[in-house]
Structures are given as structure tokens and as C-alpha cells.
Design a protein around this motif. Sequence first.
Motif, PDB file in Angstrom:
ATOM      1  N   UNK A   1     -13.361 -32.732 -10.629  1.00 45.26           N
ATOM      2  CA  UNK A   1     -14.319 -31.548 -10.141  1.00 45.26           C
ATOM      3  C   UNK A   1     -15.626 -31.965 -10.941  1.00 45.26           C
ATOM      4  N   UNK A   2     -15.264 -32.002 -12.249  1.00 49.73           N
ATOM      5  CA  UNK A   2     -16.538 -32.390 -13.079  1.00 49.73           C
ATOM      6  C   UNK A   2     -17.405 -33.736 -12.616  1.00 49.73           C
ATOM      7  N   UNK A   3     -16.584 -34.496 -12.264  1.00 46.63           N
ATOM      8  CA  UNK A   3     -17.058 -35.869 -12.064  1.00 46.63           C
ATOM      9  C   UNK A   3     -17.858 -35.951 -10.550  1.00 46.63           C
ATOM     10  N   UNK A   4     -17.291 -34.761  -9.679  1.00 41.19           N
ATOM     11  CA  UNK A   4     -17.905 -34.672  -8.337  1.00 41.19           C
ATOM     12  C   UNK A   4     -19.275 -33.803  -8.633  1.00 41.19           C
ATOM     13  N   UNK A   5     -19.359 -32.943  -9.692  1.00 42.30           N
ATOM     14  CA  UNK A   5     -20.694 -32.259 -10.109  1.00 42.30           C
ATOM     15  C   UNK A   5     -21.378 -33.455 -10.594  1.00 42.30           C
ATOM     16  N   UNK A   6     -20.996 -34.308 -11.407  1.00 39.93           N
ATOM     17  CA  UNK A   6     -21.923 -35.315 -12.000  1.00 39.93           C
ATOM     18  C   UNK A   6     -22.574 -36.127 -10.859  1.00 39.93           C
ATOM     19  N   UNK A   7     -21.912 -36.289  -9.780  1.00 42.12           N
ATOM     20  CA  UNK A   7     -22.393 -37.308  -8.799  1.00 42.12           C
ATOM     21  C   UNK A   7     -23.042 -36.404  -7.635  1.00 42.12           C
ATOM     22  N   UNK A   8     -23.070 -35.146  -7.860  1.00 46.56           N
ATOM     23  CA  UNK A   8     -23.823 -34.292  -6.894  1.00 46.56           C
ATOM     24  C   UNK A   8     -23.125 -34.443  -5.508  1.00 46.56           C
ATOM     25  N   UNK A   9     -21.586 -34.526  -5.602  1.00 47.01           N
ATOM     26  CA  UNK A   9     -21.046 -34.511  -4.324  1.00 47.01           C
ATOM     27  C   UNK A   9     -19.899 -33.256  -4.345  1.00 47.01           C
ATOM     28  N   UNK A  10     -19.487 -33.026  -3.099  1.00 39.30           N
ATOM     29  CA  UNK A  10     -18.183 -32.001  -3.068  1.00 39.30           C
ATOM     30  C   UNK A  10     -17.023 -32.975  -3.988  1.00 39.30           C
ATOM     31  N   UNK A  11     -16.136 -31.842  -4.231  1.00 37.72           N
ATOM     32  CA  UNK A  11     -15.021 -32.258  -4.601  1.00 37.72           C
ATOM     33  C   UNK A  11     -14.094 -33.112  -3.560  1.00 37.72           C
ATOM     34  N   UNK A  12     -14.130 -32.581  -2.501  1.00 42.70           N
ATOM     35  CA  UNK A  12     -13.411 -33.344  -1.359  1.00 42.70           C
ATOM     36  C   UNK A  12     -14.011 -34.492  -0.943  1.00 42.70           C
ATOM     37  N   UNK A  13     -15.338 -34.612  -1.128  1.00 44.12           N
ATOM     38  CA  UNK A  13     -15.904 -35.988  -0.891  1.00 44.12           C
ATOM     39  C   UNK A  13     -15.389 -36.936  -1.898  1.00 44.12           C
ATOM     40  N   UNK A  14     -15.260 -36.396  -3.118  1.00 48.76           N
ATOM     41  CA  UNK A  14     -15.052 -37.605  -4.351  1.00 48.76           C
ATOM     42  C   UNK A  14     -13.889 -37.953  -3.967  1.00 48.76           C
ATOM     43  N   UNK A  15     -12.648 -36.866  -4.032  1.00 47.64           N
ATOM     44  CA  UNK A  15     -11.369 -36.987  -3.567  1.00 47.64           C
ATOM     45  C   UNK A  15     -11.150 -38.327  -2.355  1.00 47.64           C
ATOM     46  N   UNK A  16     -12.002 -38.025  -1.396  1.00 44.98           N
ATOM     47  CA  UNK A  16     -11.733 -39.037  -0.373  1.00 44.98           C
ATOM     48  C   UNK A  16     -11.935 -40.272  -0.668  1.00 44.98           C
ATOM     49  N   UNK A  17     -13.198 -40.645  -1.688  1.00 46.77           N
ATOM     50  CA  UNK A  17     -13.438 -41.723  -1.871  1.00 46.77           C
ATOM     51  C   UNK A  17     -12.572 -42.462  -2.877  1.00 46.77           C
ATOM     52  N   UNK A  18     -12.156 -41.664  -3.909  1.00 45.40           N
ATOM     53  CA  UNK A  18     -11.116 -42.014  -4.614  1.00 45.40           C
ATOM     54  C   UNK A  18     -10.105 -42.650  -4.246  1.00 45.40           C
ATOM     55  N   UNK A  19      -9.397 -41.872  -3.114  1.00 43.22           N
ATOM     56  CA  UNK A  19      -8.131 -42.331  -2.427  1.00 43.22           C
ATOM     57  C   UNK A  19      -8.571 -43.606  -1.627  1.00 43.22           C
ATOM     58  N   UNK A  20      -9.664 -43.697  -1.032  1.00 49.85           N
ATOM     59  CA  UNK A  20     -10.115 -45.068  -0.189  1.00 49.85           C
ATOM     60  C   UNK A  20     -10.298 -46.139  -1.004  1.00 49.85           C
ATOM     61  N   UNK A  21     -10.708 -45.918  -2.416  1.00 51.59           N
ATOM     62  CA  UNK A  21     -10.933 -47.177  -3.302  1.00 51.59           C
ATOM     63  C   UNK A  21      -9.693 -47.422  -4.053  1.00 51.59           C
ATOM     64  N   UNK A  22      -8.595 -46.339  -3.976  1.00 50.86           N
ATOM     65  CA  UNK A  22      -7.393 -46.643  -4.690  1.00 50.86           C
ATOM     66  C   UNK A  22      -7.796 -46.437  -6.188  1.00 50.86           C
ATOM     67  N   UNK A  23      -8.502 -45.754  -6.590  1.00 47.38           N
ATOM     68  CA  UNK A  23      -9.097 -45.360  -7.978  1.00 47.38           C
ATOM     69  C   UNK A  23      -7.882 -44.463  -8.749  1.00 47.38           C
ATOM     70  N   UNK A  24      -7.376 -44.684  -9.583  1.00 44.69           N
ATOM     71  CA  UNK A  24      -6.375 -44.011 -10.287  1.00 44.69           C
ATOM     72  C   UNK A  24      -6.900 -43.019 -11.350  1.00 44.69           C
ATOM     73  N   UNK A  25      -7.472 -41.705 -10.834  1.00 43.67           N
ATOM     74  CA  UNK A  25      -8.109 -40.836 -11.704  1.00 43.67           C
ATOM     75  C   UNK A  25      -7.382 -40.597 -13.224  1.00 43.67           C
ATOM     76  N   UNK A  26      -6.189 -40.666 -13.153  1.00 47.41           N
ATOM     77  CA  UNK A  26      -5.408 -40.134 -14.159  1.00 47.41           C
ATOM     78  C   UNK A  26      -5.465 -41.079 -15.479  1.00 47.41           C
ATOM     79  N   UNK A  27      -5.910 -42.281 -14.825  1.00 45.33           N
ATOM     80  CA  UNK A  27      -5.829 -43.581 -16.254  1.00 45.33           C
ATOM     81  C   UNK A  27      -7.145 -43.367 -16.905  1.00 45.33           C
ATOM     82  N   UNK A  28      -7.979 -42.397 -16.447  1.00 44.32           N
ATOM     83  CA  UNK A  28      -9.178 -42.118 -17.185  1.00 44.32           C
ATOM     84  C   UNK A  28      -9.199 -41.164 -18.188  1.00 44.32           C
ATOM     85  N   UNK A  29      -7.978 -40.399 -18.227  1.00 45.33           N
ATOM     86  CA  UNK A  29      -7.845 -39.324 -19.295  1.00 45.33           C
ATOM     87  C   UNK A  29      -7.480 -39.701 -20.804  1.00 45.33           C
ATOM     88  N   UNK A  30      -7.963 -39.051 -21.717  1.00 47.55           N
ATOM     89  CA  UNK A  30      -7.589 -39.678 -22.858  1.00 47.55           C
ATOM     90  C   UNK A  30      -7.269 -38.298 -23.655  1.00 47.55           C
TER      91      UNK A  30
END
Length: 520
Positions: free
Chosen positions: A491-520
Motif C-alpha cells: 500500500x505504501x509502495x503504491x502511494x510512493x509510485x502514485x498508482x493504486x494498490x490494485x495496479x501495483x499488485x498486478x505488476x508485482x504478480x506480472x513480474x513475479x516480484x516477491x514483496x515479502x522478501x523486502x520486509x526487514x
Amino acid sequence: MEFRCKKAGDECYGVKELTLLSEISQRLIQTKELKNDLSVILELLVRHLDAERSFLTIFNRQNSKIYIEAAYGYSSAQQARGKYDLGEGIIGRVIELARPIVVDKISESNLFLNRTQQELKSKDGKDLTFVCVPIIEESQVTGALGLLRLYNPYITKDENLYLLSVIGSLISRVVSSKQEQMEELEALRQKNQELQSKLDDGQRPVNIVGNSGKMRDVYSLVNMVAETNSTVLIRGESGIGKELIADAIHYSSKRARNNFVKVNCSALPDSLIESELFGHEKGAFTGADSRRKGRFELADGGTIFLDEIGDIPLSTQVKILRILQQREFERLGGTETIKVDVRIVAATNRNLEEAIEKGEFREDLFYRINVFPLYIPSLRERRDDIPLLVDHFIEKFNKRNGTSVKRITTSALNMLMIYSWPGNIRELENCIERACILTTDDVIHSYNLPPSLQTADSSNTQARGGLMYTVEQVEKQLIREALTSTKGNIAKAAELLSVTERMLGTRVKKYEIEAWRFKV
């Protein structure tokens, strides 16, 4: 004179409310199925009050997210889109402030996010009123109950809020139980991800950098084959680190304490390659003043790595085939048969199938060495590893050269991510070493990189796939940077990129980016 209720038409509105509350109480008393019953209660709410839709959200304290848990009048896709951060939109504010909110006409409200992408008016074009109340159990907000009903000027805000608040009180314990279940599931999911990450790190050979999906597949295969004595053929482009994979196979095997002999077959002239591999007797040829052991003999009990095996001449291929079949050979100029216990790991960047068709490589030898083929992806196929490799090389050259380069700029990293890397990791390493020398402020900038990266023309390395490919690479990198900055918070990443959370989620799934790996 005929009586007609202004709030509910023919039937008294108060009777409708009492009937609704009675039915909800009976449902809660008689049943134990939590989620299904909540949906049934929402259906009762909609039907008794002639409403359009109703929903129940639950606040997950583990990740500070709000989810639609049950709904009536929403499709499954709309319900799935109903995710909010604490304080976001009307629902987020209701839960954050623990205060109800009524919006008379949602089509005229800026606060209504419409995350579920629903119609803002009824089917016949009438205005809708949105009522949302917090659900509180033991002074803790566990979720929110929402209702979209036809706008009726005769029904006051207090009346709307009172009814929903009473219903919220009736189901508060059920919702609290559901919240606990959701948070336990989230905790287990995060624990599983952490354990999986540790498992992946445990599988990764210590001498190799990279954590992309394709490299994790390679690590898994390396760990499996290392325990055996099978012949391995490592394939892939030049500069991808085939020798490091061979190191990992040997030092993870039972032969790790024995010799590991490496031979670059392409660097040996045809006239000397047999002597190097099999050794020679004294007087075998001019200049052979003494007996000399070959590489196979030196590797007895251990592993021999034949790099660029595709460049071995046909005459030598026959002898290698014999070693593979019988584990024996004779030195050049000798008659004594020498038996060896050696494991063979070979590597090549050539297309051996084409070489067989051209008569440049023996087909029987190919099948002997191709027992366990291991394909290593090029750097273009594992771009997710570029940031890790860059950090590794910066640290390496800081130690070697006594420098203190701290980081690489985003623009410079973007250029590295877009470049097609025909020379693979070896080219990246040279590029970073050059940049570490050129930097004057301990930061690698885009102008410290070679001109070939800045133009992509001087070495004929235009990004493959044209404009769309290049745009996708830049988009992927921007998403990775946003996820890094927000520690994996979509959600915060979507806000940072000025896109909707749904749009970012679609891109993350398309590019097979594992968002949980960025958590620290």
C-alpha cells in the motif's frame, strides 16, 4: 385514513428494525459457523432495510491492514479488492478513530475511495447513503460494519448509526474471534516465509551471490547432485560463473577433502592437451625429460573440472570417453594402464548438439557427460540479482584497493538493470571495478559507468525486445526500489509510485516480484 410510513413505506420502520434484530440474535444463538453466518447476517441486514450492499471488515493488527471478511451484494473480485490501511478512506478512519461515519450521498463524497469499484448509485439511479460503524470488543476495535442503502431524508444519521451499532455489538464477539484467527494465520504465514528464506539461504553455496528464483533452482540442483558421484555438465553463456558452480559441487560433496583439479581446455594447444590431461613418460616426445603425471591422475580420489570441454579435439575426446566408461588410461608414450577414481564436472558455452551435427564433437561422449545437465541462467535472466552483485563487488574492491565506496545511485543502478550484459557477471564485475576507481565522492554515479552502458550502441547491446522490454525493466526496478523503501508494504509502495494498490499488485504478480522478501 390509510397510514404510510415515510421511512419504510407500507410497513412500520420500527417493526422492521425489531424483526431484524430478533432474527440476527436467533442466528447467533443457534449456529457455530462464524464466517458463513456473518454473510447471512449481512444478507438479513440488506433485505430488511431495503439496502443495496453490506460488508464486514476485520482489522489485522499484525500488518495494520483492513480486509473485507464477509459481504453481501459484492462479487468475489470486488470483495478481494477491499483492502485498506489504517486511517485510509472512510473505513480506515472509522477503525482508527473508533467513531462511526455516515455519508448521505456517496456519489458526492471525496472521502469514499470506492476501492471495490462498485456503482455509486442504485440500479435505477438513486443516491446511496453509506453508514459505517466500528465493531468494538473489550475496548478494542476489531473491525467495521458497513451498509449502503437508498438515501432517505426521513431517516436521520443517528437512526442509521444506532441500528448498525446495535448489530455491531451483537456480532462483536464473533468478529473478535475471527480477528484472532486471521492474525494467527498471518503470523504463521510470516513465520513460514522466514523459515523458507532461511532454508533458501542455507541451500545457497557460500561462494555464490544471488537469490533470484532461477538461482535458487540452481542451488537446489547443486545440493542434490553434490552428494552423488555422477558426471555433471554445466551449460550456459561465457562469464556466468560456471567455475563457481563447479567449486560448489566439489566442496559440497564427499570428495571435498581430496584434490579439485581445474583444466581450461580451450587454453591448451592441441599438441599439449593429451600430455596435460593424461601425463607422459620420459622420452615420449622431444623435451619430455622426465615422467609427468597428468591432471586426471592428480585428481584421483577427487574431482576434475573440464572447462570449455566443447573445444577438446576429436582425438582427445576418445580417451576421455574411455575414462568415463572404464576409469582408466595410459600416459602418453607409456603402456601401463592407470586406474583412477575421479569425478568429472564439465562445462561449456557451446551448443554441443550443433557441434555433433557438424562432426566437431562425439555424440557418444556427449551422452556420457550429459548425465546431469545443469543450466546456469545468464545475467539477463536473473536481473533481480544485479543489486546484490553490485554490493558484493563494491565490498570486494573496497577490500582489494583500500577504498571506501559506500553505495551506487538509483540512476546508475537503473542503467545496470536495463543493460543486456552480453559479458554477463564478468562484464558487470569489470564495470563496477572501473566505477570504483573513477568515483571521487565514494558514490558510484551514472557518469562513472562505461559509455557502452550509457548509449548501448558502442558494443551493439541494445536492450532486447525494443521499447516495451526496456520500459518493463525500468518499471520492475522502480517497484523494487519502492518496496525496499517501504519494507515490502504494498500500500505504501503504491502511494510512493502514485498508482493504486490494485495496479501495483498486478505488476508485482506480472513480474513475479516477491514483496515479502523486502520486509526487514
